[in-house]
Enzyme design. Structure first.
Site, PDB file in Angstrom:
ATOM      1  N   HIS A  44      -3.117   7.224   2.803  1.00  0.00           N
ATOM      2  CA  HIS A  44      -3.581   5.916   2.341  1.00  0.00           C
ATOM      3  C   HIS A  44      -4.906   5.614   3.049  1.00  0.00           C
ATOM      4  CE1 HIS A  44      -3.925   1.811   1.346  1.00  0.00           C
ATOM      5  NE2 HIS A  44      -3.549   1.342   2.519  1.00  0.00           N
ATOM      6  N   ASN A  86     -10.154  -0.056   0.786  1.00  0.00           N
ATOM      7  CA  ASN A  86      -8.699  -0.024   0.654  1.00  0.00           C
ATOM      8  C   ASN A  86      -8.294  -0.704  -0.647  1.00  0.00           C
ATOM      9  OD1 ASN A  86      -5.945  -0.427   0.815  1.00  0.00           O
ATOM     10  ND2 ASN A  86      -5.972  -1.302   2.882  1.00  0.00           N
ATOM     11  N   CYS A 118       0.811  -1.231   0.000  1.00  0.00           N
ATOM     12  CA  CYS A 118       0.000   0.000   0.000  1.00  0.00           C
ATOM     13  C   CYS A 118       0.841   1.277   0.000  1.00  0.00           C
ATOM     14  CB  CYS A 118      -0.959   0.010   1.191  1.00  0.00           C
ATOM     15  SG  CYS A 118      -2.019  -1.422   1.242  1.00  0.00           S
TER      16      CYS A 118
HETATM   17  O1  UT7 Z   1      -3.250  -1.231   3.968  1.00  0.00           O
HETATM   18  C1  UT7 Z   1      -2.946  -1.915   5.159  1.00  0.00           C
HETATM   19  C2  UT7 Z   1      -4.114  -2.810   5.420  1.00  0.00           C
HETATM   20  N1  UT7 Z   1      -4.483  -3.130   6.719  1.00  0.00           N
HETATM   21  C3  UT7 Z   1      -4.886  -2.272   7.678  1.00  0.00           C
HETATM   22  O2  UT7 Z   1      -4.743  -1.101   7.569  1.00  0.00           O
HETATM   23  C4  UT7 Z   1      -5.521  -2.855   8.866  1.00  0.00           C
HETATM   24  C5  UT7 Z   1      -5.513  -1.939  10.046  1.00  0.00           C
HETATM   25  N2  UT7 Z   1      -6.426  -2.438  11.019  1.00  0.00           N
HETATM   26  C6  UT7 Z   1      -7.745  -2.175  10.971  1.00  0.00           C
HETATM   27  O3  UT7 Z   1      -8.200  -1.478  10.094  1.00  0.00           O
HETATM   28  C7  UT7 Z   1      -8.602  -2.722  12.084  1.00  0.00           C
HETATM   29  O4  UT7 Z   1      -7.787  -3.437  12.969  1.00  0.00           O
HETATM   30  C8  UT7 Z   1      -9.779  -3.624  11.587  1.00  0.00           C
HETATM   31  C9  UT7 Z   1     -10.849  -2.778  10.895  1.00  0.00           C
HETATM   32  C10 UT7 Z   1      -9.240  -4.668  10.621  1.00  0.00           C
HETATM   33  C11 UT7 Z   1     -10.434  -4.323  12.750  1.00  0.00           C
HETATM   34  O5  UT7 Z   1     -10.877  -3.385  13.706  1.00  0.00           O
HETATM   35  P1  UT7 Z   1     -10.526  -3.565  15.264  1.00  0.00           P
HETATM   36  O6  UT7 Z   1     -11.207  -2.501  15.960  1.00  0.00           O
HETATM   37  O7  UT7 Z   1      -9.014  -3.625  15.344  1.00  0.00           O
HETATM   38  O8  UT7 Z   1     -11.205  -4.944  15.593  1.00  0.00           O
HETATM   39  P2  UT7 Z   1     -10.535  -6.263  16.181  1.00  0.00           P
HETATM   40  O9  UT7 Z   1      -9.734  -6.959  15.128  1.00  0.00           O
HETATM   41  O10 UT7 Z   1      -9.859  -5.927  17.462  1.00  0.00           O
HETATM   42  O11 UT7 Z   1     -11.828  -7.124  16.480  1.00  0.00           O
HETATM   43  C12 UT7 Z   1     -12.792  -6.751  17.457  1.00  0.00           C
HETATM   44  C13 UT7 Z   1     -13.922  -7.774  17.443  1.00  0.00           C
HETATM   45  C14 UT7 Z   1     -13.436  -9.212  17.502  1.00  0.00           C
HETATM   46  O12 UT7 Z   1     -14.334  -9.931  18.306  1.00  0.00           O
HETATM   47  P3  UT7 Z   1     -13.955 -10.285  19.813  1.00  0.00           P
HETATM   48  O13 UT7 Z   1     -12.684 -11.088  19.743  1.00  0.00           O
HETATM   49  O14 UT7 Z   1     -13.763  -8.971  20.501  1.00  0.00           O
HETATM   50  O15 UT7 Z   1     -15.148 -11.060  20.289  1.00  0.00           O
HETATM   51  C15 UT7 Z   1     -13.551  -9.680  16.077  1.00  0.00           C
HETATM   52  O16 UT7 Z   1     -13.765 -11.061  15.966  1.00  0.00           O
HETATM   53  O17 UT7 Z   1     -14.662  -7.643  16.216  1.00  0.00           O
HETATM   54  C16 UT7 Z   1     -14.770  -8.921  15.597  1.00  0.00           C
HETATM   55  N3  UT7 Z   1     -14.771  -8.720  14.141  1.00  0.00           N
HETATM   56  C17 UT7 Z   1     -15.906  -8.453  13.460  1.00  0.00           C
HETATM   57  N4  UT7 Z   1     -17.177  -8.306  13.831  1.00  0.00           N
HETATM   58  C18 UT7 Z   1     -18.062  -8.005  12.872  1.00  0.00           C
HETATM   59  C19 UT7 Z   1     -13.733  -8.756  13.290  1.00  0.00           C
HETATM   60  N5  UT7 Z   1     -14.159  -8.521  12.042  1.00  0.00           N
HETATM   61  C20 UT7 Z   1     -15.501  -8.329  12.124  1.00  0.00           C
HETATM   62  C21 UT7 Z   1     -16.480  -8.038  11.158  1.00  0.00           C
HETATM   63  N6  UT7 Z   1     -17.762  -7.872  11.581  1.00  0.00           N
HETATM   64  N7  UT7 Z   1     -16.201  -7.887   9.843  1.00  0.00           N
END
Ligand code: UT7
Length: 333
Positions: A260, A290, A118
């Site tokens: 980005h 993205n 990216c």
């Molecule tokens: O270009 C580089 C590309 N990558 C990035 O930039 C990624 C950067 N990171 C992010 O954007 C964020 O970390 C995400 C949007 C991917 C995730 O957000 P988060 O606030 O960090 O969520 P998390 O991974 O900590 O997950 C929180 C909860 C989890 O459940 P538990 O363990 O708390 O029960 C996940 O299982 O949300 C759950 N979860 C979802 N729930 C509904 C994860 N994905 C989803 C989903 N829908 N799509």
């Protein structure tokens, strides 16, 4: 040695026609429009139909033709095509040579792909600027784009909500003597210790995609989102600080931030570091998600086209990506 300056002569962008919105994703994985909007800021993304005229280099052709037209140049005056991408149409040859052929460029210009995930577009712009500064090239077509959708596991809710397809492009050319437009400074970085935070295991030479691999899902993008989030905000802030220092700029002198587009909360954190209101930040993530190396050139093109970005203004670009690569660049447009 005399150093020349480079100027963005024209911009272009092209997005696939098919829209996949959060409601569509609700039917595919256990997620909700509210969760996706709140945690990422994405409402919909575009998906390329590669079998029907939307290969990466087809999207690239449309974006590049727009940039060439807006630049008002003859395409056969292009000295080089730099294509920032991690999703070439096929492993060999590179996307830049295929694009040259699809554009009908017949001057044998150089053609190179740049893969820094990216951050690829800022890497490519930095290379293009250096070649123009030293006088080795006069005009470079810098394209950034991806067709990520075939590499997404559409059963994995932690990644499939984030990514989309699209291409952006710019024509960068030697600025006339005395012209104010130029790339002011750039800083590139990488921290390979983060290489296992965002990766595709299979599909390279070590682990080809075989019948045994397919059920494992190793041919798809895998990511530790929370870890990347932290590293991304830190790298984008630090690189931007270095670029401001190199360019002799103070934060209030920035007219626009084009970050980005990976997560609206990452964007807000970087804007806060640069002491910029969100109305000074170009945001496209809600519409396109993205699309990796395409996010910055697409956002740039949209803001130039709708009149927000004007000649003479100062713009900060900031990106990060798998690797972990990162880079920032200050531009006087
Ligand atoms: O270009 C580089 C590309 N990558 C990035 O930039 C990624 C950067 N990171 C992010 O954007 C964020 O970390 C995400 C949007 C991917 C995730 O957000 P988060 O606030 O960090 O969520 P998390 O991974 O900590 O997950 C929180 C909860 C989890 O459940 P538990 O363990 O708390 O029960 C996940 O299982 O949300 C759950 N979860 C979802 N729930 C509904 C994860 N994905 C989803 C989903 N829908 N799509």
């Amino acid at each position: 040695m005399k150093l020349y300056q480079s100027k963005i002569l024209g911009t272009g962008a092209y997005l696939p026609k098919r829209i996949l919105n959060n409601k569509d994703l609700e039917a595919m994985v256990e997620t909700s429009d509210e969760w996706i909007m709140e945690r990422s800021g994405i409402r919909e993304r575009r998906i390329a139909d590669t079998k029907n005229g939307e290969e990466l280099t087809d999207l690239g052709k449309n974006a590049a033709e727009m940039a060439i037209q807006n630049a008002g140049i003859d395409r056969n005056t292009i000295d080089m095509i730099l294509f920032a991408t991690l999703t070439q149409d096929q492993p060999l040859p590179n996307a830049a040579t295929t694009l040259q052929s699809k554009l009908g460029i017949t001057n044998n210009c150089a053609a190179l792909d740049v893969d820094a995930a990216c951050s690829g577009y800022i890497y490519a712009l930095t290379l293009a600027n250096a070649l123009i500064q030293t006088g080795q090239m006069k005009t470079i077509l810098v394209v950034g784009g991806e067709v990520l959708s075939p590499l997404v596991n559409w059963k994995d809710r932690t990644t499939c909500i984030l990514f989309g397809d699209g291409v952006g492009a710019m024509v960068l050319s030697q600025a006339p003597e005395g012209d104010e437009s130029r790339i002011l400074a750039s800083h590139l970085a990488a921290d390979g210790a983060g290489k296992d935070l965002l990766y595709i295991k299979a599909g390279g030479t070590t682990t080809p995609v075989t019948e045994e691999i397919i059920p494992t899902g190793e041919q798809y993008i895998q990511m530790k989102g929370r870890d990347i989030f932290k590293l991304a905000t830190r790298a984008m802030a630090e690189n931007s600080r270095i670029v401001l220092e190199q360019a002799g700029l103070q934060k209030p002198e920035l007219d626009w931030l084009i970050p980005h587009q990976a997560n609206i909360r990452i964007i807000e954190t970087v804007a806060k570091f640069l002491e910029m209101d969100m109305n000074k930040v170009i945001v496209t993530i809600e519409k396109y998600g993205n699309n990796s190396s395409a996010t910055i050139p697409i956002a740039f093109h949209e803001a130039v086209t709708d009149g927000r970005i004007k000649r003479g203004q100062t713009i900060m670009l900031a990106a990060f990506g798998a690797g972990i690569t990162s880079g920032s660049m200050a531009i006087r447009y």
